[in-house]
Structures are given as structure tokens and as C-alpha cells.
Design a protein around this motif. Structure first.
Motif, mmCIF file in Angstrom:
data_model
loop_
_atom_site.group_PDB
_atom_site.id
_atom_site.type_symbol
_atom_site.label_atom_id
_atom_site.label_comp_id
_atom_site.label_asym_id
_atom_site.label_seq_id
_atom_site.Cartn_x
_atom_site.Cartn_y
_atom_site.Cartn_z
ATOM 1 N N LEU A 9 0.830 -1.209 0.000
ATOM 2 C CA LEU A 9 0.000 0.000 0.000
ATOM 3 C C LEU A 9 0.864 1.259 0.000
ATOM 4 O O LEU A 9 0.395 2.358 0.293
ATOM 5 C CB LEU A 9 -0.950 0.006 1.197
ATOM 6 N N ASN A 12 4.626 5.034 3.317
ATOM 7 C CA ASN A 12 5.778 5.792 3.793
ATOM 8 C C ASN A 12 5.207 6.965 4.576
ATOM 9 O O ASN A 12 4.632 7.870 4.003
ATOM 10 C CB ASN A 12 6.626 6.311 2.619
ATOM 11 N N LEU A 14 4.985 10.269 6.879
ATOM 12 C CA LEU A 14 5.750 11.499 7.098
ATOM 13 C C LEU A 14 6.072 11.623 8.580
ATOM 14 O O LEU A 14 5.182 11.525 9.422
ATOM 15 C CB LEU A 14 4.900 12.709 6.679
ATOM 16 N N GLU A 37 -8.694 14.413 3.247
ATOM 17 C CA GLU A 37 -7.341 13.845 3.258
ATOM 18 C C GLU A 37 -7.406 12.408 2.764
ATOM 19 O O GLU A 37 -8.200 11.607 3.264
ATOM 20 C CB GLU A 37 -6.735 13.874 4.669
ATOM 21 N N GLY A 39 -5.458 8.781 2.078
ATOM 22 C CA GLY A 39 -4.315 8.013 2.570
ATOM 23 C C GLY A 39 -3.773 8.626 3.839
ATOM 24 O O GLY A 39 -2.626 9.049 3.915
ATOM 25 N N LYS A 62 -7.552 3.293 2.688
ATOM 26 C CA LYS A 62 -7.872 1.957 2.180
ATOM 27 C C LYS A 62 -7.587 0.858 3.201
ATOM 28 O O LYS A 62 -8.328 -0.123 3.296
ATOM 29 C CB LYS A 62 -7.055 1.716 0.914
ATOM 30 N N ASP A 63 -6.536 1.021 3.961
ATOM 31 C CA ASP A 63 -6.102 -0.016 4.901
ATOM 32 C C ASP A 63 -7.073 -0.090 6.091
ATOM 33 O O ASP A 63 -7.232 0.881 6.836
ATOM 34 C CB ASP A 63 -4.684 0.335 5.382
ATOM 35 N N LYS A 83 -12.085 3.089 2.040
ATOM 36 C CA LYS A 83 -12.176 2.589 0.661
ATOM 37 C C LYS A 83 -10.925 2.932 -0.114
ATOM 38 O O LYS A 83 -10.135 3.783 0.300
ATOM 39 C CB LYS A 83 -13.362 3.253 -0.050
ATOM 40 N N ILE A 108 -0.387 5.765 -7.122
ATOM 41 C CA ILE A 108 -1.797 6.142 -6.917
ATOM 42 C C ILE A 108 -1.970 7.652 -7.147
ATOM 43 O O ILE A 108 -2.971 8.093 -7.716
ATOM 44 C CB ILE A 108 -2.293 5.764 -5.500
HETATM 45 N N1 SAH Z 1 -0.529 10.557 4.813
HETATM 46 C C1 SAH Z 1 0.172 9.691 5.754
HETATM 47 C C2 SAH Z 1 0.393 8.280 5.219
HETATM 48 C C3 SAH Z 1 1.194 8.158 3.965
HETATM 49 S S1 SAH Z 1 1.434 6.497 3.463
HETATM 50 C C4 SAH Z 1 1.495 10.335 6.115
HETATM 51 O O1 SAH Z 1 1.905 11.227 5.401
HETATM 52 O O2 SAH Z 1 2.117 9.923 7.085
HETATM 53 C C5 SAH Z 1 0.206 6.296 2.213
HETATM 54 C C6 SAH Z 1 -1.160 5.953 2.772
HETATM 55 O O3 SAH Z 1 -2.067 5.760 1.692
HETATM 56 C C7 SAH Z 1 -1.181 4.657 3.568
HETATM 57 O O4 SAH Z 1 -1.849 4.868 4.763
HETATM 58 C C8 SAH Z 1 -1.944 3.667 2.663
HETATM 59 O O5 SAH Z 1 -2.628 2.685 3.384
HETATM 60 C C9 SAH Z 1 -2.867 4.596 1.924
HETATM 61 N N2 SAH Z 1 -3.300 4.099 0.624
HETATM 62 C C10 SAH Z 1 -2.573 3.390 -0.263
HETATM 63 N N3 SAH Z 1 -3.279 3.153 -1.372
HETATM 64 C C11 SAH Z 1 -4.495 3.743 -1.184
HETATM 65 C C12 SAH Z 1 -5.664 3.835 -1.990
HETATM 66 N N4 SAH Z 1 -5.727 3.292 -3.201
HETATM 67 N N5 SAH Z 1 -6.724 4.499 -1.495
HETATM 68 C C13 SAH Z 1 -6.692 5.053 -0.257
HETATM 69 N N6 SAH Z 1 -5.608 4.996 0.530
HETATM 70 C C14 SAH Z 1 -4.524 4.342 0.089
#
Ligand code: SAH
Length: 263
Positions: A9, A12, A14, A37, A39, A62-63, A83, A108
Motif C-alpha cells: 500500500l 511511507n 511522514l 485527506e 491516505g 484503504k487499509d 475505501k 496512486i
Molecule cells: N498521509 C500519511 C500516510 C502516507 S502512506 C502520512 O503522510 O504519514 C500512504 C497511505 O495511503 C497509507 O496509509 C496507505 O494505506 C494509503 N493508501 C494506499 N493506497 C491507497 C488507496 N488506493 N486508497 C486510499 N488509501 C490508500
């Protein structure tokens, strides 16, 4: 609680608080703003977005495990959608215009940008997109005519959006550390853009041209138009040029011609 990052997924997270704050500032969140927001992960950005006290904060994650954790942590302060963002109808999330933040997996980010541009909604559902890209991809989005990075991504993005580079972000600002540098981009809808009936036609035209990047444009023109000479004359095209030498506007005009022809 230690959360194991899922590679599949593109997780990474921040971790640099300074950078996180700066990213949140880019959106200019006011008390009557609605924010989306995507992901949200472990909520690193979420926390600072909430500090701005927006009217509403929608989250797409999504997770499932992370979604549960986000709900536990932020509870009623967020509206959570567990989703895949690619399967969400973006225009139906809210009736307010949204400020959109996304630190998504790189692949993505590109897909969702293309989806949002090519979905022909009647009116804008967003105020801005503030999205993270792999630097190399951001460079392609920002590229101008006649440069080596210029191509489909720049033409498509600049069709409906003004694009601004905010800053590059070092790999060390994330955990786990990605292999490449990132760039944050801000997209604002253009007040006026070249009208097309169906954005798919722009995708088709640019694909045919840039699949043959090094060839002169006579080739793709013949492939797209039976009477390519008429098009060449009408748009005053120089057939000795190559795809990277044509302006975005020329591609929009070509897409229009292609559209007329197919109707
Ligand atoms: N925004 C956070 C996490 C970044 S990691 C930060 O900056 O710390 C990327 C995130 O996107 C993860 O939590 C992952 O589970 C989510 N993600 C990955 N593919 C996705 C998708 N297709 N739809 C929604 N979320 C997704």
C-alpha cells in the motif's frame, strides 16, 4: 503501538513535524473550510489539519487496520471512508468544495490525478489538490514544451489545472525511507479551459503522439486522421516537428478535431 508499514500500500509515513506543518499551511484552511485527506495512514497530517479547526474533515484510507486506528484516535472529528480512493466518486463526498491533501503511494497519486482530470463533472468539487509525487513525476507534470520531460502528464494537468511546485521533500522525512526524493505540488482549477466534449479524446490523442516520441508528427497524425492534410492545414502544423515541440494548446485543438471527426 508499533505499526508495521505495508509495502503493497506504499506506506511511507511522514515523520518530520516541520515539513508536516508546512504542508498543512499550503491549503490555507479556514474555519469554514471542508477538507479531504486521502491516505491518512497513522494520522500524522490529520493531527495538524485538525489543529486548523476546519468545518469538516473527510478521510479516505484503504487499509482497514489503519482506518480503525484513525477512528479510535480522532473519533467524531473525522468522517472516515474506508475505501480505495480510486473507487470513490469524488464529487459525491460533500456538497462543499474540498481542500484535498494526499500523501499517497506514488503510483496512486498519478492515477488519481488523471482520474480527477478526466472525469467530466459539471462543476468543481474541490478548491485545491495538494499532492505528493515522486520528484521525477512532478518534473514531468511541470515540464514545458520542447523539454525532455514534456509529455502526456504535463498536457493533461495543464488542461484544467494551474500547477505550482511547493517544495521538494527529502526521503529522510519519511519512515520507512523511500528510495527517491518527493515533490509537493498544488493544483488549482483554471477559471477557463479549452472545452472538450469528452476528455478521453485528449487521452487518446496524446497517447498516440507520445507513443512515438521521437518520430515526426506526420506519423501520429496519419494514424489519428484519415484526412490528415486537412488537419495540418487547418491547425497550421509544421510536420517536421516532433511531439514534444507542440504546445499544450495544439494538443487540445487536435483533441477537438478528433472529437468532431468521431461524432
Ligand atoms: N498521509 C500519511 C500516510 C502516507 S502512506 C502520512 O503522510 O504519514 C500512504 C497511505 O495511503 C497509507 O496509509 C496507505 O494505506 C494509503 N493508501 C494506499 N493506497 C491507497 C488507496 N488506493 N486508497 C486510499 N488509501 C490508500
Amino acid at each position: 503501538m508499533i505499526i508495521k508499514a505495508k509495502k503493497s500500500l506504499g506506506q511511507n509515513f511522514l515523520i518530520d513535524k516541520n515539513i508536516i506543518k508546512k504542508i498543512v499551511e499550503v491549503g490555507n484552511i479556514l474555519s469554514n473550510s471542508s477538507v479531504l485527506e486521502i491516505g491518512a495512514g497513522t494520522g500524522n497530517l490529520t493531527e495538524y489539519i485538525l489543529e486548523k479547526k476546519p468545518k469538516k474533515l473527510y478521510i479516505i484510507e484503504k487499509d482497514e487496520k489503519l482506518a480503525v486506528k484513525l477512528k479510535e484516535r480522532f473519533d467524531k472529528k473525522i468522517n472516515l471512508i474506508n475505501k480505495d480512493v480510486l473507487e470513490v466518486s469524488e464529487n459525491l463526498i460533500s456538497s462543499d468544495k474540498l481542500i484535498v491533501y494526499g500523501n499517497l503511494p506514488y503510483n496512486i497519486s498519478t492515477q488519481i490525478l488523471a482520474k480527477w482530470i478526466t472525469n467530466d463533472h459539471k462543476s468543481n468539487w474541490y478548491e485545491n489538490y495538494i499532492l505528493m509525487f515522486q520528484k521525477e513525476v512532478a518534473d514531468r507534470i511541470l515540464a514545458h514544451t520542447n523539454s525532455k520531460n514534456y509529455g502526456r502528464l504535463s498536457i493533461l494537468s495543464n488542461w484544467k489545472l494551474d500547477v505550482k511546485k511547493i517544495f521538494n521533500i527529502k526521503a529522510s522525512c519519511f519512515a520507512p525511507k523511500p528510495k527517491v526524493e518527493s515533490t509537493l505540488l498544488k493544483f488549482t482549477p483554471k477559471k477557463k479551459y479549452f472545452e472538450l466534449k469528452n476528455s478521453k479524446n485528449l487521452e487518446i490523442v496524446t497517447r498516440v503522439f507520445f507513443n512515438q516520441r521521437r518520430k515526426k508528427i506526420k506519423n501520429p497524425l496519419n494514424q489519428l486522421f484519415k484526412k490528415s492534410d486537412k488537419i495540418i492545414e487547418k491547425l497550421k502544423l509544421n510536420i517536421d516537428l516532433r511531439p514534444q515541440n507542440l504546445s499544450p494548446k495544439t494538443y487540445y485543438e487536435l483533441a477537438k478535431e478528433y472529437e468532431i471527426l468521431r461524432n
